[in-house]
Design a protein around this motif. Structure first.
Motif, short mmCIF file in Angstrom:
data_model
loop_
_atom_site.label_atom_id
_atom_site.label_comp_id
_atom_site.label_asym_id
_atom_site.label_seq_id
_atom_site.Cartn_x
_atom_site.Cartn_y
_atom_site.Cartn_z
N SER A 77 0.89 -1.30 -0.09
CA SER A 77 -0.03 -0.03 -0.08
C SER A 77 0.77 1.24 -0.06
CB SER A 77 -1.14 0.08 1.27
OG SER A 77 -0.13 -0.19 2.44
N LEU A 78 0.63 2.08 -0.90
CA LEU A 78 1.26 3.33 -1.18
C LEU A 78 0.60 4.65 -0.34
CD1 LEU A 78 2.31 2.99 -4.96
CD2 LEU A 78 3.88 2.47 -2.94
N ILE A 79 1.39 5.31 0.42
CA ILE A 79 0.73 6.64 0.67
C ILE A 79 0.64 7.63 -0.08
CG2 ILE A 79 0.99 8.50 2.55
CD1 ILE A 79 0.63 5.54 3.77
N ASP A 80 -0.35 8.22 -0.55
CA ASP A 80 -0.84 9.03 -1.65
C ASP A 80 -0.24 8.58 -2.92
OD1 ASP A 80 -1.69 10.91 0.33
OD2 ASP A 80 0.24 11.93 0.83
N GLY A 81 -0.19 7.20 -3.18
CA GLY A 81 0.18 6.68 -4.37
C GLY A 81 1.56 6.69 -4.74
N ARG A 82 2.65 7.44 -3.91
CA ARG A 82 3.84 7.53 -4.24
C ARG A 82 5.02 7.16 -3.24
NH1 ARG A 82 5.98 11.12 -1.26
NH2 ARG A 82 4.77 12.59 0.07
N THR A 83 4.53 6.76 -1.81
CA THR A 83 5.75 6.48 -1.09
C THR A 83 5.34 5.51 -0.09
OG1 THR A 83 7.37 7.21 0.31
CG2 THR A 83 5.38 8.27 0.50
N VAL A 84 6.09 4.91 0.45
CA VAL A 84 5.87 3.69 1.63
C VAL A 84 5.48 4.46 2.76
CG1 VAL A 84 7.46 2.18 0.59
CG2 VAL A 84 8.34 3.81 2.28
N ALA A 85 4.69 3.65 3.56
CA ALA A 85 4.26 4.34 5.08
C ALA A 85 5.29 4.74 6.01
CB ALA A 85 3.35 3.10 5.43
N HIS A 86 6.33 3.73 6.15
CA HIS A 86 7.25 4.07 7.41
C HIS A 86 8.55 3.12 6.78
CE1 HIS A 86 6.82 -0.10 8.52
NE2 HIS A 86 5.49 -0.07 8.24
N GLU A 87 9.66 3.52 7.47
CA GLU A 87 10.89 2.78 7.36
C GLU A 87 10.74 1.41 7.66
OE1 GLU A 87 15.42 2.83 9.55
OE2 GLU A 87 13.94 4.81 9.17
N ALA A 88 11.31 0.59 6.71
CA ALA A 88 11.64 -0.84 6.73
C ALA A 88 12.83 -1.34 6.54
CB ALA A 88 10.37 -1.58 5.62
N ILE A 89 13.35 -2.40 7.02
CA ILE A 89 14.74 -3.29 6.96
C ILE A 89 14.29 -4.56 6.40
CG2 ILE A 89 16.91 -3.74 7.86
CD1 ILE A 89 16.36 -1.62 9.87
N GLY A 90 15.00 -5.08 5.26
CA GLY A 90 14.89 -6.32 4.93
C GLY A 90 15.97 -7.12 4.70
N THR A 91 16.10 -8.25 5.04
CA THR A 91 17.21 -9.15 5.00
C THR A 91 17.20 -10.25 4.11
OG1 THR A 91 17.02 -10.25 6.95
CG2 THR A 91 18.13 -8.35 7.27
N ALA A 92 18.38 -10.90 3.41
CA ALA A 92 18.26 -11.96 2.65
C ALA A 92 19.87 -12.43 2.60
CB ALA A 92 17.72 -11.92 1.37
N GLY A 93 20.12 -13.51 3.30
CA GLY A 93 21.31 -13.51 3.31
C GLY A 93 22.48 -12.91 4.11
N ALA A 94 23.39 -12.10 3.40
CA ALA A 94 24.27 -11.21 4.04
C ALA A 94 23.81 -9.75 3.51
CB ALA A 94 25.47 -11.37 3.77
N ALA A 95 23.13 -9.86 2.73
CA ALA A 95 22.21 -8.59 2.26
C ALA A 95 21.26 -7.86 3.25
CB ALA A 95 21.85 -8.59 0.85
N ARG A 96 21.42 -6.63 3.22
CA ARG A 96 20.26 -5.69 4.25
C ARG A 96 20.10 -4.53 3.31
NH1 ARG A 96 22.71 -4.64 9.67
NH2 ARG A 96 21.72 -2.48 9.18
N VAL A 97 18.56 -4.33 3.09
CA VAL A 97 18.41 -2.98 2.49
C VAL A 97 17.39 -2.36 3.45
CG1 VAL A 97 16.58 -2.46 0.67
CG2 VAL A 97 18.34 -4.32 0.37
N ILE A 98 17.59 -1.07 3.47
CA ILE A 98 16.82 -0.05 4.29
C ILE A 98 15.88 0.72 3.45
CG2 ILE A 98 16.96 1.73 5.95
CD1 ILE A 98 19.71 0.64 7.02
N ILE A 99 14.71 0.75 3.59
CA ILE A 99 13.78 1.73 2.71
C ILE A 99 13.10 2.61 3.47
CG2 ILE A 99 11.76 1.64 1.06
CD1 ILE A 99 12.59 -1.27 0.54
#
Length: 169
Positions: A77-99
């Protein structure tokens, strides 16, 4: 990276080949070469999917990856159809992504496969940081995990059995 559009069950998804690589299995009789493809599909309206496929030929690997991506579509779900609601961190293996969400007009500040996923998901204003390993597949999986973990205020209120006003304070 190649862009195409494909009709599937009255939905229009764009597809983007993130990575095609050669993989080798060594047998007693010699090396067996196959190809692995990573594909992301999305409708730019909040639906995005990631798939991988392996085959003896590149087009077959891409086709299998597309089928896998169709099975793994998530809705964000996008806020105002343009951005994410809050900060999120995802991991997979040794990779981390902050959005992180960003102000209107910021654009997509992300690199590589994370950018492709955010673009096809329809996110227009976001800041992303990639940490750890830089493999394209793990970065894509980490970005998908981060997007899966994002919840809107309404979803949090429903989970807690409260109203939106009680959550916001």
């Amino acid at each position: 990276m190649q862009k195409k559009t494909r009709d599937s069950k009255e939905k229009q998804f764009e597809e983007l080949v993130i990575d095609v690589k050669s993989v080798v299995k060594v047998n007693k009789g010699g090396r067996q070469r196959r190809y692995s493809a990573t594909v992301v599909i999305g409708d730019r309206k909040g639906k995005v999917g990631l798939g991988i496929g392996k085959a003896n030929e590149v087009p077959d690997a891409i086709k299998k990856a597309l089928q896998d991506a169709q099975k793994n579509i998530i809705t964000i779900s996008l806020i105002d159809g343009r951005t994410v609601a809050h900060e999120a961190i995802g991991t997979a293996g040794a990779a981390r992504v902050i959005i992180k969400p960003a102000a209107a007009g910021t654009g997509v500040i992300a690199g590589g496969s994370v950018r492709a996923i955010l673009d096809l998901a329809g996110v227009r204003d976001v800041v992303s940081k990639s940490l750890g390993a830089r493999t394209k597949l793990n970065m894509a999986r980490a970005a998908m995990n981060a997007l899966k973990s994002i919840k809107t205020v309404e979803e949090v209120a429903a989970l807690r059995g409260k109203t939106v006003e009680e959550i916001l304070g």
